[in-house]
Design a protein around this motif. Structure first.
Motif, PDB file in Angstrom:
ATOM      1  N   ILE A 194       4.795 -29.222  -0.325  1.00 13.29           N
ATOM      2  CA  ILE A 194       4.944 -28.910   1.087  1.00 13.29           C
ATOM      3  C   ILE A 194       3.888 -27.875   1.441  1.00 13.29           C
ATOM      4  CG2 ILE A 194       6.509 -28.067   2.856  1.00 13.29           C
ATOM      5  CD1 ILE A 194       8.055 -29.139  -0.360  1.00 13.29           C
ATOM      6  N   SER A 195       3.104 -28.133   2.487  1.00 16.93           N
ATOM      7  CA  SER A 195       1.978 -27.236   2.766  1.00 16.93           C
ATOM      8  C   SER A 195       1.752 -27.048   4.253  1.00 16.93           C
ATOM      9  CB  SER A 195       0.697 -27.788   2.122  1.00 16.93           C
ATOM     10  OG  SER A 195       0.338 -29.038   2.706  1.00 16.93           O
ATOM     11  N   ASN A 196       1.245 -25.886   4.591  1.00 19.39           N
ATOM     12  CA  ASN A 196       0.681 -25.613   5.911  1.00 19.39           C
ATOM     13  C   ASN A 196      -0.425 -24.586   5.729  1.00 19.39           C
ATOM     14  OD1 ASN A 196       2.024 -23.151   5.635  1.00 19.39           O
ATOM     15  ND2 ASN A 196       3.607 -23.604   7.137  1.00 19.39           N
ATOM     16  N   ASP A 197      -0.915 -24.020   6.833  1.00 18.77           N
ATOM     17  CA  ASP A 197      -2.039 -23.096   6.716  1.00 18.77           C
ATOM     18  C   ASP A 197      -1.647 -21.758   6.099  1.00 18.77           C
ATOM     19  OD1 ASP A 197      -0.485 -22.361   8.877  1.00 18.77           O
ATOM     20  OD2 ASP A 197      -2.174 -21.800  10.155  1.00 18.77           O
ATOM     21  N   SER A 281       6.406 -23.295  -8.326  1.00 16.24           N
ATOM     22  CA  SER A 281       5.091 -22.794  -7.917  1.00 16.24           C
ATOM     23  C   SER A 281       4.938 -22.823  -6.408  1.00 16.24           C
ATOM     24  CB  SER A 281       3.978 -23.639  -8.555  1.00 16.24           C
ATOM     25  OG  SER A 281       3.902 -23.419  -9.933  1.00 16.24           O
ATOM     26  N   ARG A 282       4.343 -21.768  -5.883  1.00 18.74           N
ATOM     27  CA  ARG A 282       3.967 -21.700  -4.482  1.00 18.74           C
ATOM     28  C   ARG A 282       2.641 -20.962  -4.416  1.00 18.74           C
ATOM     29  NH1 ARG A 282       7.967 -19.297  -6.246  1.00 18.74           N
ATOM     30  NH2 ARG A 282       9.860 -19.957  -5.203  1.00 18.74           N
ATOM     31  N   THR A 283       1.836 -21.230  -3.437  1.00 18.79           N
ATOM     32  CA  THR A 283       0.541 -20.559  -3.337  1.00 18.79           C
ATOM     33  C   THR A 283       0.401 -19.876  -1.991  1.00 18.79           C
ATOM     34  OG1 THR A 283      -0.699 -22.425  -2.395  1.00 18.79           O
ATOM     35  CG2 THR A 283      -0.515 -22.325  -4.801  1.00 18.79           C
ATOM     36  N   ILE A 284      -0.378 -18.794  -1.998  1.00 16.73           N
ATOM     37  CA  ILE A 284      -0.742 -18.121  -0.751  1.00 16.73           C
ATOM     38  C   ILE A 284      -2.248 -17.881  -0.781  1.00 16.73           C
ATOM     39  CG2 ILE A 284       1.494 -17.009  -0.437  1.00 16.73           C
ATOM     40  CD1 ILE A 284       0.256 -14.416  -1.546  1.00 16.73           C
ATOM     41  N   PHE A 314      -4.433 -16.491 -10.617  1.00 15.59           N
ATOM     42  CA  PHE A 314      -5.429 -16.392  -9.561  1.00 15.59           C
ATOM     43  C   PHE A 314      -6.551 -17.387  -9.793  1.00 15.59           C
ATOM     44  CE2 PHE A 314      -3.143 -12.451  -9.448  1.00 15.59           C
ATOM     45  CZ  PHE A 314      -3.051 -12.159  -8.088  1.00 15.59           C
ATOM     46  N   SER A 315      -6.971 -18.036  -8.711  1.00 13.20           N
ATOM     47  CA  SER A 315      -8.045 -19.024  -8.800  1.00 13.20           C
ATOM     48  C   SER A 315      -8.731 -19.124  -7.444  1.00 13.20           C
ATOM     49  CB  SER A 315      -7.491 -20.387  -9.223  1.00 13.20           C
ATOM     50  OG  SER A 315      -6.571 -20.874  -8.257  1.00 13.20           O
ATOM     51  N   THR A 316      -9.728 -20.014  -7.372  1.00 13.05           N
ATOM     52  CA  THR A 316     -10.442 -20.265  -6.125  1.00 13.05           C
ATOM     53  C   THR A 316     -10.358 -21.751  -5.804  1.00 13.05           C
ATOM     54  OG1 THR A 316     -11.984 -18.446  -6.548  1.00 13.05           O
ATOM     55  CG2 THR A 316     -12.663 -20.093  -4.931  1.00 13.05           C
ATOM     56  N   GLU A 317      -9.958 -22.080  -4.576  1.00 16.14           N
ATOM     57  CA  GLU A 317      -9.886 -23.462  -4.120  1.00 16.14           C
ATOM     58  C   GLU A 317     -10.690 -23.611  -2.838  1.00 16.14           C
ATOM     59  OE1 GLU A 317      -5.835 -24.629  -3.665  1.00 16.14           O
ATOM     60  OE2 GLU A 317      -5.314 -24.260  -5.773  1.00 16.14           O
ATOM     61  N   ASP A 318     -11.678 -24.504  -2.880  1.00 19.70           N
ATOM     62  CA  ASP A 318     -12.529 -24.748  -1.710  1.00 19.70           C
ATOM     63  C   ASP A 318     -13.126 -23.457  -1.172  1.00 19.70           C
ATOM     64  OD1 ASP A 318     -11.872 -27.481  -1.821  1.00 19.70           O
ATOM     65  OD2 ASP A 318     -10.060 -27.145  -0.633  1.00 19.70           O
ATOM     66  N   GLY A 319     -13.535 -22.592  -2.107  1.00 17.98           N
ATOM     67  CA  GLY A 319     -14.198 -21.358  -1.718  1.00 17.98           C
ATOM     68  C   GLY A 319     -13.275 -20.234  -1.287  1.00 17.98           C
ATOM     69  N   THR A 320     -11.962 -20.472  -1.312  1.00 18.84           N
ATOM     70  CA  THR A 320     -10.995 -19.452  -0.897  1.00 18.84           C
ATOM     71  C   THR A 320     -10.150 -19.017  -2.089  1.00 18.84           C
ATOM     72  OG1 THR A 320     -10.849 -20.387   1.331  1.00 18.84           O
ATOM     73  CG2 THR A 320      -9.055 -18.947   0.635  1.00 18.84           C
ATOM     74  N   GLY A 321      -9.958 -17.722  -2.229  1.00 17.67           N
ATOM     75  CA  GLY A 321      -9.108 -17.214  -3.297  1.00 17.67           C
ATOM     76  C   GLY A 321      -7.656 -17.583  -3.048  1.00 17.67           C
ATOM     77  N   VAL A 322      -6.968 -17.945  -4.129  1.00 17.64           N
ATOM     78  CA  VAL A 322      -5.581 -18.388  -4.026  1.00 17.64           C
ATOM     79  C   VAL A 322      -4.768 -17.729  -5.136  1.00 17.64           C
ATOM     80  CG1 VAL A 322      -4.029 -20.360  -4.233  1.00 17.64           C
ATOM     81  CG2 VAL A 322      -6.160 -20.602  -2.984  1.00 17.64           C
ATOM     82  N   ALA A 323      -3.553 -17.297  -4.797  1.00 16.04           N
ATOM     83  CA  ALA A 323      -2.607 -16.816  -5.803  1.00 16.04           C
ATOM     84  C   ALA A 323      -1.504 -17.852  -5.945  1.00 16.04           C
ATOM     85  CB  ALA A 323      -2.010 -15.477  -5.389  1.00 16.04           C
ATOM     86  N   GLU A 324      -1.315 -18.351  -7.172  1.00 12.80           N
ATOM     87  CA  GLU A 324      -0.212 -19.257  -7.462  1.00 12.80           C
ATOM     88  C   GLU A 324       0.943 -18.429  -8.005  1.00 12.80           C
ATOM     89  OE1 GLU A 324       1.123 -23.009 -10.345  1.00 12.80           O
ATOM     90  OE2 GLU A 324      -0.889 -22.137 -10.503  1.00 12.80           O
ATOM     91  N   ILE A 325       2.048 -18.435  -7.298  1.00 13.56           N
ATOM     92  CA  ILE A 325       3.206 -17.620  -7.647  1.00 13.56           C
ATOM     93  C   ILE A 325       4.255 -18.489  -8.306  1.00 13.56           C
ATOM     94  CG2 ILE A 325       5.057 -16.174  -6.699  1.00 13.56           C
ATOM     95  CD1 ILE A 325       3.029 -15.704  -4.297  1.00 13.56           C
ATOM     96  N   LYS A 326       4.827 -18.024  -9.408  1.00 16.66           N
ATOM     97  CA  LYS A 326       5.860 -18.767 -10.122  1.00 16.66           C
ATOM     98  C   LYS A 326       7.133 -17.925 -10.163  1.00 16.66           C
ATOM     99  CE  LYS A 326       2.484 -21.052 -13.135  1.00 16.66           C
ATOM    100  NZ  LYS A 326       2.128 -21.411 -14.528  1.00 16.66           N
ATOM    101  N   TYR A 333       6.386 -12.982  -0.241  1.00 14.34           N
ATOM    102  CA  TYR A 333       5.411 -12.719  -1.293  1.00 14.34           C
ATOM    103  C   TYR A 333       4.050 -12.379  -0.687  1.00 14.34           C
ATOM    104  CZ  TYR A 333       8.868 -15.151  -4.168  1.00 14.34           C
ATOM    105  OH  TYR A 333      10.024 -15.521  -4.784  1.00 14.34           O
ATOM    106  N   THR A 334       3.320 -11.544  -1.404  1.00 12.03           N
ATOM    107  CA  THR A 334       1.931 -11.280  -1.073  1.00 12.03           C
ATOM    108  C   THR A 334       1.206 -10.943  -2.375  1.00 12.03           C
ATOM    109  OG1 THR A 334       0.442 -10.052   0.385  1.00 12.03           O
ATOM    110  CG2 THR A 334       2.251  -8.805  -0.606  1.00 12.03           C
ATOM    111  N   ALA A 335      -0.013 -10.456  -2.289  1.00 17.09           N
ATOM    112  CA  ALA A 335      -0.770 -10.084  -3.492  1.00 17.09           C
ATOM    113  C   ALA A 335      -1.437  -8.741  -3.258  1.00 17.09           C
ATOM    114  CB  ALA A 335      -1.818 -11.141  -3.816  1.00 17.09           C
ATOM    115  N   ILE A 336      -1.546  -7.968  -4.330  1.00 21.20           N
ATOM    116  CA  ILE A 336      -2.167  -6.649  -4.237  1.00 21.20           C
ATOM    117  C   ILE A 336      -3.189  -6.475  -5.354  1.00 21.20           C
ATOM    118  CG2 ILE A 336      -0.146  -5.580  -3.171  1.00 21.20           C
ATOM    119  CD1 ILE A 336       0.483  -4.321  -5.927  1.00 21.20           C
ATOM    120  N   GLU A 337      -4.029  -5.483  -5.172  1.00 18.27           N
ATOM    121  CA  GLU A 337      -5.035  -5.130  -6.176  1.00 18.27           C
ATOM    122  C   GLU A 337      -4.862  -3.655  -6.508  1.00 18.27           C
ATOM    123  OE1 GLU A 337      -9.435  -6.679  -6.433  1.00 18.27           O
ATOM    124  OE2 GLU A 337      -9.371  -4.911  -5.127  1.00 18.27           O
TER     125      GLU A 337
END
Length: 527
Positions: A194-197, A281-284, A314-326, A333-337
């Motif tokens: 299931i996906s959206n922007d 799995s879910r991605t942001i 963490f990976s890159t898809e179509d030039g955009t960074g993506v976090a896959e959360i399990k 959810y979000t991501a921090i550095e």
């Protein structure tokens, strides 16, 4: 005569079996349109009816303003028990066909379908049947309208053909008819993406106990809806997340997304779905490229307003960074550095493990600047680390140990660890939380955590003997022979020397960090 009858009966039986294989009966299918396809300036599709009507029934085509733009008639293709499939096609102006409503008035109540905007390359749409459902089916994907409704027939048809079916949301929610999933919940290969922007949610169908979910909502599977939400967090939550990250000296590098998964009854009553130990799995999307050694996905708790580690890649898809959360539960959810280190761990053999897990919020220092890597660690302290490493919900579960009080700081983590079957107590019903943990106990907890995550390797008696044979002190292992053998096999435990494993030696904070890092790597929970 009898032989002829038997032969004829056998032929009919074989034919019915062939038909049933080629086109399974859709128990939930009422009269409705499906497989709507626009191609080469023509619309074609199928009408299924469980109440057969006259061949040559008229289908009306209307433009979005309700004007009649043309008609066509159906032709029967074949019977399926008490239902019939009818084909039809209609040619006309591309401007009309790209947004046309269909109306079939042969049955007691009209049913409608809609061909949505598409192109001459052949995108197809599944229309509504009996007044419900929507979406455009295009091979293994279905575009879902903003209200979230999905045509059961179109979804089932896609799942018949593909192991992974994508639901592309126009809004923030998918309302999935459970009756379309019934035939696939026992197949571990079948998944919905299931996906959206805002993100994606990958839902293996085998985690859905449809009958149990329906029973809890006092409804039936036929009427049950599986509701999946992927929505932006509220402005208030985003503000609190930024404040929480700042207090950790961290930077937010991902959008804050609220994921939900619930069963919903016809009256609108809903209940969150329990995923057990199934990590979903879910991605942001990320707002900047991530350094995986200094980044982590986090779950935000609106009650405590705190951020906690969740397993993530963490990976890159179509030039955009993506976090896959399990994780096996849903929230925001979000991501921090974060770039954390401790003065007393610099140059230590475990520094890389300590720094990595500190950046991922799995371990804390004794102070902001010291970790005390060679200090012993207690049973309660290590239980807390394992619970954090697995991203467990600490509000779930409780313990009955007589030496664990609800007011103790470790009460919730012990309860969560007991619920996940990661720890057990002693024969006198104590946990002995403040007792230093030894290497045998530590290895056992880690292996049980690996099992909970679904990543435990199997080690039989012969392999166990072989794995422990090189350690001259293996005879000192009191009870966890298999757990230590599994830990060695999984690369989580090393010997203290090449020939000693020291099962009864008290474990240090550095050794604990090392085993946790290896656990997370073996479970594919970090990269």
């Amino acid at each position: 005569m009898k032989s002829a009858v038997v032969k004829k009966t056998a032929q009919v039986t074989v034919m019915m079996l062939i038909i049933s294989v080629l086109m399974p009966v859709l128990a939930f299918a009422a009269t409705g349109f499906s497989n709507l396809t626009y191609k080469n300036n023509s619309v074609s599709g199928t009408v299924y009816s469980d109440t057969p009507f006259t061949e040559g029934a008229q289908i009306n085509f209307y433009d979005p303003s309700g004007n009649l733009v043309g008609t066509t008639t159906t032709s029967a293709t074949y019977n399926v028990y008490d239902g019939v499939y009818y084909n039809y096609s209609f040619s006309g102006s591309p401007d009309v066909l790209r947004q046309t409503y269909l109306d079939l008035k042969e049955v007691s109540s009209s049913v409608y379908g809609r061909v949505y905007d598409s192109t001459s390359s052949g995108n197809s749409g599944g229309g509504g049947g009996g007044g419900g459902g929507g979406g455009i089916a295009n091979g293994s994907s279905i575009t879902v309208s903003s209200d979230g409704t999905i045509d059961a027939y179109a979804l089932k048809n896609a799942l018949d053909q593909y192991d992974l079916v994508e639901l592309k949301l126009s809004g923030d929610v998918a309302l999935i008819p459970a009756k379309a999933l019934v035939d696939y919940v026992s197949d571990k290969n079948k998944k919905l993406k299931i996906s959206n922007d805002k993100g994606t949610y990958t839902l293996p169908l085998h985690v859905l106990a449809l009958e149990d979910i329906a029973t809890k909502l006092s409804t039936t599977v036929d009427d049950l809806i599986i509701k999946v939400g992927i929505a932006a967090a509220s402005e208030a939550d985003v503000s609190d997340i930024n404040t929480a990250a700042s207090s950790l000296s961290a930077t937010v590098i991902g959008n804050a997304v609220d994921f939900t998964l619930a069963g919903q009854a016809p009256d609108g009553t809903s209940q969150a779905i329990d995923l057990g130990s199934n990590y979903i799995s879910r991605t942001i999307p990320l707002t900047k490229e991530a350094n995986s050694s200094q980044s982590t996905a986090v779950v935000y708790d609106p009650t405590t307003k705190k951020l906690s580690f969740v397993p993530s890649l963490f990976s890159t898809e179509d030039g955009t960074g993506v976090a896959e959360i399990k994780r096996n539960s849903n929230s925001i959810y979000t991501a921090i550095e974060l770039n954390k280190s401790f003065a007393d761990s610099k140059g230590h053999w475990a520094q890389s493990y300590i720094d990595l897990l500190a950046n991922k919020l799995v371990i804390d220092g004794v102070t902001d600047t010291s970790f005390e890597p060679e200090r012993n660690i207690t049973r309660a302290e290590f239980a807390a680390l394992v619970v954090r490493a697995l991203g467990l919900d600490q509000s779930v579960g409780s313990s009955s140990f007589k030496d664990v009080s609800s007011s103790d700081w470790f009460s919730s983590v012990v309860g969560a660890a007991v619920n996940a079957k990661i720890i057990d107590g002693y024969e006198d019903n104590t946990f002995r939380p403040n007792q230093p943990i030894n290497r045998e106990e530590l290895a056992a907890m880690v292996v049980r955590a690996l099992s909970y995550a679904g990543a435990k390797p199997e080690v039989d008696a012969s392999q166990q003997s072989s794995l422990l044979a090189k350690f001259t002190d293996a005879g000192k292992i009191v009870w966890a022979q298999n757990e230590l053998a599994v830990a060695v096999q999984a690369g989580i435990v090393d010997g203290v020397t090449d020939t000693t494993i020291s099962p009864n030696t008290q474990a240090t904070r550095a050794q604990s960090a090392t085993m946790l890092k290896r656990l997370l790597t073996a479970a594919n929970f970090i990269n």
